[in-house]
Design an enzyme around this catalytic site. Structure first.
Site, PDB file in Angstrom:
ATOM      1  N   SER A 109       0.915  -8.865   1.754  1.00  0.00           N
ATOM      2  CA  SER A 109      -0.725  -8.522   1.738  1.00  0.00           C
ATOM      3  C   SER A 109      -1.469  -9.422   3.149  1.00  0.00           C
ATOM      4  O   SER A 109      -0.816  -9.689   3.804  1.00  0.00           O
ATOM      5  CB  SER A 109      -1.613 -10.332   1.026  1.00  0.00           C
ATOM      6  OG  SER A 109      -3.072 -10.296   1.282  1.00  0.00           O
ATOM      7  N   GLY A 112      -2.690  -1.282  -7.331  1.00  0.00           N
ATOM      8  CA  GLY A 112      -1.394  -2.248  -6.931  1.00  0.00           C
ATOM      9  C   GLY A 112      -1.957  -3.396  -8.410  1.00  0.00           C
ATOM     10  O   GLY A 112      -2.809  -4.123  -8.335  1.00  0.00           O
ATOM     11  N   HIS A 124       0.117  -1.015  -0.368  1.00  0.00           N
ATOM     12  CA  HIS A 124      -0.262  -0.074   0.051  1.00  0.00           C
ATOM     13  C   HIS A 124       1.001   1.184  -0.505  1.00  0.00           C
ATOM     14  O   HIS A 124       0.583   2.664  -0.650  1.00  0.00           O
ATOM     15  CB  HIS A 124      -0.788   0.180   1.297  1.00  0.00           C
ATOM     16  CG  HIS A 124      -1.476  -0.479   1.791  1.00  0.00           C
ATOM     17  ND1 HIS A 124      -1.380  -1.789   2.158  1.00  0.00           N
ATOM     18  CD2 HIS A 124      -3.203  -1.184   0.791  1.00  0.00           C
ATOM     19  CE1 HIS A 124      -2.256  -2.623   2.344  1.00  0.00           C
ATOM     20  NE2 HIS A 124      -3.592  -2.531   1.173  1.00  0.00           N
TER      21      HIS A 124
HETATM   22  P1  AMP Z   1      -6.386  -4.214  -0.597  1.00  0.00           P
HETATM   23  O1  AMP Z   1      -6.193  -2.975   1.356  1.00  0.00           O
HETATM   24  O2  AMP Z   1      -5.673  -5.555   0.132  1.00  0.00           O
HETATM   25  O3  AMP Z   1      -7.646  -3.624  -0.842  1.00  0.00           O
HETATM   26  O4  AMP Z   1      -5.208  -3.157  -1.281  1.00  0.00           O
HETATM   27  C1  AMP Z   1      -5.413  -2.092  -2.137  1.00  0.00           C
HETATM   28  C2  AMP Z   1      -4.638  -1.229  -2.533  1.00  0.00           C
HETATM   29  O5  AMP Z   1      -3.146  -1.902  -2.162  1.00  0.00           O
HETATM   30  C3  AMP Z   1      -5.151  -2.652  -4.320  1.00  0.00           C
HETATM   31  O6  AMP Z   1      -4.504  -1.725  -5.588  1.00  0.00           O
HETATM   32  C4  AMP Z   1      -3.975  -4.171  -4.089  1.00  0.00           C
HETATM   33  O7  AMP Z   1      -3.769  -4.294  -5.543  1.00  0.00           O
HETATM   34  C5  AMP Z   1      -2.502  -2.789  -3.675  1.00  0.00           C
HETATM   35  N1  AMP Z   1      -1.340  -3.743  -3.173  1.00  0.00           N
HETATM   36  C6  AMP Z   1      -1.857  -5.020  -2.060  1.00  0.00           C
HETATM   37  N2  AMP Z   1      -0.615  -5.349  -1.807  1.00  0.00           N
HETATM   38  C7  AMP Z   1       0.530  -5.180  -2.769  1.00  0.00           C
HETATM   39  C8  AMP Z   1       1.674  -5.828  -3.034  1.00  0.00           C
HETATM   40  N3  AMP Z   1       1.410  -6.389  -2.375  1.00  0.00           N
HETATM   41  N4  AMP Z   1       2.303  -5.357  -4.164  1.00  0.00           N
HETATM   42  C9  AMP Z   1       1.780  -3.785  -4.447  1.00  0.00           C
HETATM   43  N5  AMP Z   1       0.364  -3.567  -4.633  1.00  0.00           N
HETATM   44  C10 AMP Z   1      -0.732  -4.062  -3.688  1.00  0.00           C
END
Ligand code: AMP
Length: 281
Positions: free
Chosen positions: A185, A147, A37
């Site tokens: 993650s 991401g 993030h």
């Molecule tokens: P989330 O909180 O899991 O919904 O993720 C929010 C944003 O962060 C989304 O656009 C994800 O693709 C991005 N994101 C999550 N994990 C990663 C990572 N390891 N590398 C790059 N972007 C990420």
């Protein structure tokens, strides 16, 4: 940096910025922020005058038997990370601020959302598109950052923005990994010590597929079989899917050509993890 749960407050702040002629970037997240993030926020800060991070565990993108109630949350840690990364405002609403009790309007994507994760999570992308559309309407950003970790989500959002003429530039950002290769993650926190080791099988298979394609292998059957064998050698792993698709349409391809996405979802114990690579062939 400010934090608010109020849509009206966000609108007020953004209006002030607009009156000063400032550009606005948005980073939508579900919180429990990590370096993945952070990389999105840092890029948004570099490319916009002001940056809003939304921090909201969106209930409508979870299926009935999924992990909505156990999804990890730590708003204090999130605040510190956002502040450090240079964000200006965190939007952290309660569910009732986002969804009226009689909420009944959804953004429904087709085709690009049908395969991969859409198969095992049939209402997921409807929930994602709806909340992202709402966040776009609330924040009215110039640019929004997503991401490649969620490669299908990125393709679905790009399609939604194109199809519905949303005046927002969508910026895709590379996958950030742990030192040993595991894609970062929020859900990695569910893994116990043994599962954390077993989870390395995802990135191992990803790196293997990537290097086979770099060597010139184009046959999806060959690449996916080798990746599958690697994953199946790990007793704690259970494959949901391992597929090769066109990175924009998410349609299955037999031969690597164009912008190719090789994506997987694998259960490690009860935790469902995803990983992928994209290669221009
Ligand atoms: P989330 O909180 O899991 O919904 O993720 C929010 C944003 O962060 C989304 O656009 C994800 O693709 C991005 N994101 C999550 N994990 C990663 C990572 N390891 N590398 C790059 N972007 C990420």
């Amino acid at each position: 940096m400010e934090i608010t749960g109020s849509i009206e407050e966000v609108r007020k702040r953004v209006l002030e910025w607009r009156q000063q002629g400032l550009s606005v970037g948005l980073v939508p997240t579900m919180g429990y922020l990590h370096e993945g993030h952070e990389s999105l926020i840092v890029k948004a800060v570099a490319e916009n005058d002001r940056v809003v991070v939304s921090d909201f565990v969106n209930p409508i993108q979870f299926g009935a038997n999924e992990d909505l109630s156990t999804y990890p949350r730590d708003i204090e840690k999130d605040k510190a990370l956002c502040e450090n990364a240079g964000a200006d405002l965190i939007f952290h609403p309660e569910s009732c601020e986002m969804y009226a009790p009689d909420f009944s309007t959804y953004v429904e994507s087709q085709g690009v959302s049908a395969g991969l994760c859409g198969k095992s999570r049939p209402t997921h992308f409807r929930g994602v598109c709806t909340v992202v559309c709402k966040l776009f309407n609330i924040v009215t950003p110039d640019r929004a950052y997503f991401g490649q970790k969620d490669a299908q989500q990125l393709a679905v959002i790009r399609r939604m923005v194109r199809d519905l003429n949303m005046h927002i530039e969508i910026i895709g950002c590379p996958i950030i990994r742990e030192e040993d290769g595991l894609a970062k993650s929020s859900r990695n926190t569910y893994l116990d010590e043994e599962e954390r080791k077993a989870a390395l099988v995802l990135s191992k298979a990803i790196f293997h597929g990537e290097s086979r394609m770099k060597q010139g292998e184009k046959d999806a059957g060959v690449i996916l079989r080798e990746m599958t064998e690697l994953i199946e050698a790990e007793p704690l792993a259970k494959i949901d899917y391992v597929e090769m698709v066109d990175a924009d349409s998410i349609e299955t391809i037999e031969k690597a050509e164009g912008r190719v996405l090789v994506a997987m979802a694998v259960y490690i114990g009860t935790t469902r993890l995803i990983d992928n690579f994209i290669m221009e062939v």
